[in-house]
Design an enzyme around this catalytic site. Structure first.
Site, PDB file in Angstrom:
ATOM      1  N   SER A 193      83.583  33.538 -97.367  1.00  0.00           N
ATOM      2  CA  SER A 193      83.007  34.503 -96.419  1.00  0.00           C
ATOM      3  C   SER A 193      83.804  35.809 -96.310  1.00  0.00           C
ATOM      4  CB  SER A 193      82.856  33.866 -95.033  1.00  0.00           C
ATOM      5  OG  SER A 193      81.993  32.758 -95.103  1.00  0.00           O
ATOM      6  N   ARG A 201      89.445  26.165 -93.673  1.00  0.00           N
ATOM      7  CA  ARG A 201      88.174  26.515 -93.025  1.00  0.00           C
ATOM      8  C   ARG A 201      87.672  25.295 -92.271  1.00  0.00           C
ATOM      9  NH1 ARG A 201      83.346  30.396 -94.653  1.00  0.00           N
ATOM     10  NH2 ARG A 201      82.087  30.084 -92.794  1.00  0.00           N
ATOM     11  N   ASP A 239      85.607  28.365 -87.872  1.00  0.00           N
ATOM     12  CA  ASP A 239      84.141  28.261 -87.873  1.00  0.00           C
ATOM     13  C   ASP A 239      83.697  27.054 -87.043  1.00  0.00           C
ATOM     14  OD1 ASP A 239      81.541  28.834 -88.475  1.00  0.00           O
ATOM     15  OD2 ASP A 239      81.642  28.204 -90.574  1.00  0.00           O
ATOM     16  N   THR A 275      83.371  41.893 -90.828  1.00  0.00           N
ATOM     17  CA  THR A 275      82.556  43.120 -90.887  1.00  0.00           C
ATOM     18  C   THR A 275      81.064  42.770 -90.892  1.00  0.00           C
ATOM     19  OG1 THR A 275      82.997  43.047 -93.268  1.00  0.00           O
ATOM     20  CG2 THR A 275      84.231  44.674 -92.000  1.00  0.00           C
ATOM     21  N   ASN A 282      79.846  40.188 -88.982  1.00  0.00           N
ATOM     22  CA  ASN A 282      79.497  39.545 -87.700  1.00  0.00           C
ATOM     23  C   ASN A 282      78.739  40.472 -86.736  1.00  0.00           C
ATOM     24  OD1 ASN A 282      82.448  37.396 -87.601  1.00  0.00           O
ATOM     25  ND2 ASN A 282      80.362  36.899 -88.227  1.00  0.00           N
ATOM     26  N   ASN A 334      82.144  27.292 -83.732  1.00  0.00           N
ATOM     27  CA  ASN A 334      82.063  27.467 -82.265  1.00  0.00           C
ATOM     28  C   ASN A 334      80.641  27.263 -81.759  1.00  0.00           C
ATOM     29  OD1 ASN A 334      84.716  28.220 -82.412  1.00  0.00           O
ATOM     30  ND2 ASN A 334      84.374  30.396 -82.073  1.00  0.00           N
ATOM     31  N   GLY A 335      79.675  27.826 -82.489  1.00  0.00           N
ATOM     32  CA  GLY A 335      78.270  27.735 -82.072  1.00  0.00           C
ATOM     33  C   GLY A 335      77.792  26.297 -82.070  1.00  0.00           C
ATOM     34  N   GLU A 373      96.205  27.497-101.578  1.00  0.00           N
ATOM     35  CA  GLU A 373      95.635  26.155-101.548  1.00  0.00           C
ATOM     36  C   GLU A 373      94.562  26.125-100.466  1.00  0.00           C
ATOM     37  OE1 GLU A 373      96.311  23.747-103.653  1.00  0.00           O
ATOM     38  OE2 GLU A 373      97.790  25.013-104.668  1.00  0.00           O
ATOM     39  N   ARG A 388      75.095  39.643 -85.567  1.00  0.00           N
ATOM     40  CA  ARG A 388      74.771  38.645 -84.533  1.00  0.00           C
ATOM     41  C   ARG A 388      74.116  39.320 -83.319  1.00  0.00           C
ATOM     42  NH1 ARG A 388      78.773  33.736 -84.721  1.00  0.00           N
ATOM     43  NH2 ARG A 388      78.954  33.617 -86.965  1.00  0.00           N
ATOM     44  N   ARG A 411      83.102  27.822 -98.032  1.00  0.00           N
ATOM     45  CA  ARG A 411      83.015  29.139 -98.669  1.00  0.00           C
ATOM     46  C   ARG A 411      84.059  30.052 -98.044  1.00  0.00           C
ATOM     47  NH1 ARG A 411      78.023  28.371 -96.168  1.00  0.00           N
ATOM     48  NH2 ARG A 411      78.011  29.195 -94.055  1.00  0.00           N
TER      49      ARG A 411
HETATM   50  C1  FPP Z   1      82.510  31.387 -86.117  1.00  0.00           C
HETATM   51  O1  FPP Z   1      81.835  30.315 -85.507  1.00  0.00           O
HETATM   52  C2  FPP Z   1      83.325  32.033 -85.108  1.00  0.00           C
HETATM   53  C3  FPP Z   1      83.358  33.389 -84.848  1.00  0.00           C
HETATM   54  C4  FPP Z   1      82.585  34.379 -85.596  1.00  0.00           C
HETATM   55  C5  FPP Z   1      84.182  33.905 -83.756  1.00  0.00           C
HETATM   56  C6  FPP Z   1      85.558  33.369 -83.785  1.00  0.00           C
HETATM   57  C7  FPP Z   1      86.286  33.776 -82.588  1.00  0.00           C
HETATM   58  C8  FPP Z   1      87.110  32.967 -81.921  1.00  0.00           C
HETATM   59  C9  FPP Z   1      87.403  31.570 -82.312  1.00  0.00           C
HETATM   60  C10 FPP Z   1      87.855  33.447 -80.760  1.00  0.00           C
HETATM   61  C11 FPP Z   1      88.808  34.515 -81.194  1.00  0.00           C
HETATM   62  C12 FPP Z   1      89.838  34.717 -80.222  1.00  0.00           C
HETATM   63  C13 FPP Z   1      90.553  35.831 -80.116  1.00  0.00           C
HETATM   64  C14 FPP Z   1      91.692  35.829 -79.209  1.00  0.00           C
HETATM   65  C15 FPP Z   1      90.248  37.071 -80.840  1.00  0.00           C
HETATM   66  P1  FPP Z   1      80.249  30.363 -85.433  1.00  0.00           P
HETATM   67  O2  FPP Z   1      79.855  31.084 -84.204  1.00  0.00           O
HETATM   68  O3  FPP Z   1      79.695  30.955 -86.697  1.00  0.00           O
HETATM   69  O4  FPP Z   1      79.899  28.843 -85.345  1.00  0.00           O
HETATM   70  P2  FPP Z   1      78.569  28.160 -85.926  1.00  0.00           P
HETATM   71  O5  FPP Z   1      78.611  28.337 -87.417  1.00  0.00           O
HETATM   72  O6  FPP Z   1      78.718  26.742 -85.499  1.00  0.00           O
HETATM   73  O7  FPP Z   1      77.402  28.841 -85.293  1.00  0.00           O
END
Ligand code: FPP
Length: 249
Positions: free
Chosen positions: A204, A196, A25, A71, A73, A27-28, A215, A76, A202
């Site tokens: 999720s 996480r 979690d 399921t 996601n 990335n955004g 653990e 978005r 959580r």
């Molecule tokens: C949650 O972060 C991340 C995801 C829903 C996507 C995760 C995918 C990857 C890390 C890449 C996967 C790679 C492969 C090879 C399948 P978020 O976008 O909810 O972050 P935020 O809560 O900060 O917005």
């Protein structure tokens, strides 16, 4: 989690978690902090999958399960979903030779029927190309939901009972294990350690049955920043836990 500067942490090989599952979690937020579009965070997140796969394999972890798409996601924005769906194609195109070199076997769990054809075929190819590897299993959860998985298992077992193939009252935990998407992992199906990232605490809808005695480690680190040292730290944390599985020692 423990200190940030922990390359020095000594890990007891006897206490390395065999199955580590990660909710990747943040990335955004990683992208937002840099004034970049959200998909830049997912790209960085994908690159980090490579780093953490290598680190996990080097630590002797046997199964690394990564929650890549739930399921839920699909809710978005369409562009973001399409981008995430393209990531397995890019990832496998670029890194399968490296995975093979590291003897890493790819597995994927989730409802793959709903994925774009290009994603499905990239997944199928990666699974086939690494089928001979007998080192760490890199298990992606893609269009995976714990409730979806449990509902399917209940439907399968109920159908078998209706067909006279089993008695409902005789259903055991092991029958449920066998009906879940983690069944191919056998004895390693249940994560020892669930991590996480990003500070959210959580589950999720991840591995609801399988984490009964896992653990849990929550770290503030955003997934693209989660490093090999952070993984070591989480493993050290795990090694310090007293796992009793409901019993007394
Ligand atoms: C949650 O972060 C991340 C995801 C829903 C996507 C995760 C995918 C990857 C890390 C890449 C996967 C790679 C492969 C090879 C399948 P978020 O976008 O909810 O972050 P935020 O809560 O900060 O917005």
């Amino acid at each position: 989690m423990r200190s940030d500067n922990n390359t020095q942490i000594k890990l007891d090989p006897q206490r390395i978690p065999q199955h580590v599952a990660i909710i990747m979690d943040g990335n955004g937020r990683w992208a937002k902090k840099r004034l970049l579009p959200r998909i830049a965070g997912h790209k960085q997140g994908m690159d980090n999958v490579r780093t953490i796969t290598r680190a996990a394999s080097a630590l002797g972890i046997k199964v690394l399960t990564l929650y890549a798409f739930s399921t839920e996601n699909w809710k978005r924005p369409k562009d973001e979903v399409s981008y995430i769906m393209s990531l397995p194609v890019t990832f496998f195109n670029n890194f399968v030779p490296e995975l093979i070199e590291q003897n890493v076997r790819v597995m994927i769990m989730g409802d793959l029927t709903a994925l774009p054809e290009s994603t499905r075929s990239a997944c199928a190819r990666a699974i086939a190309d690494t089928a001979h590897c007998d080192g760490m299993i890199l298990n992606f959860a893609l269009n995976y939901g714990g409730r979806d998985e449990l509902r399917r298992a209940v439907q399968q077992l109920a159908q078998e009972a209706e067909d006279g193939k089993r008695q409902a009252r005789d259903i055991k935990d092991t029958d449920i294990d066998a009906a879940l998407m983690t069944a191919p992992l056998g004895k390693l199906a249940d994560p020892d350690l669930l991590i996480r990232t990003s500070g959210e605490e959580r589950i999720s809808n991840f591995l609801l049955w399988q984490i009964a005695y896992s653990e849990l480690v929550f770290t503030d680190r955003l997934w693209p920043d989660f490093s090999a040292d952070d993984l070591r730290s989480a493993c050290a944390d795990y090694a310090s836990r007293d796992r009793r599985f409901g019993a007394v020692k």
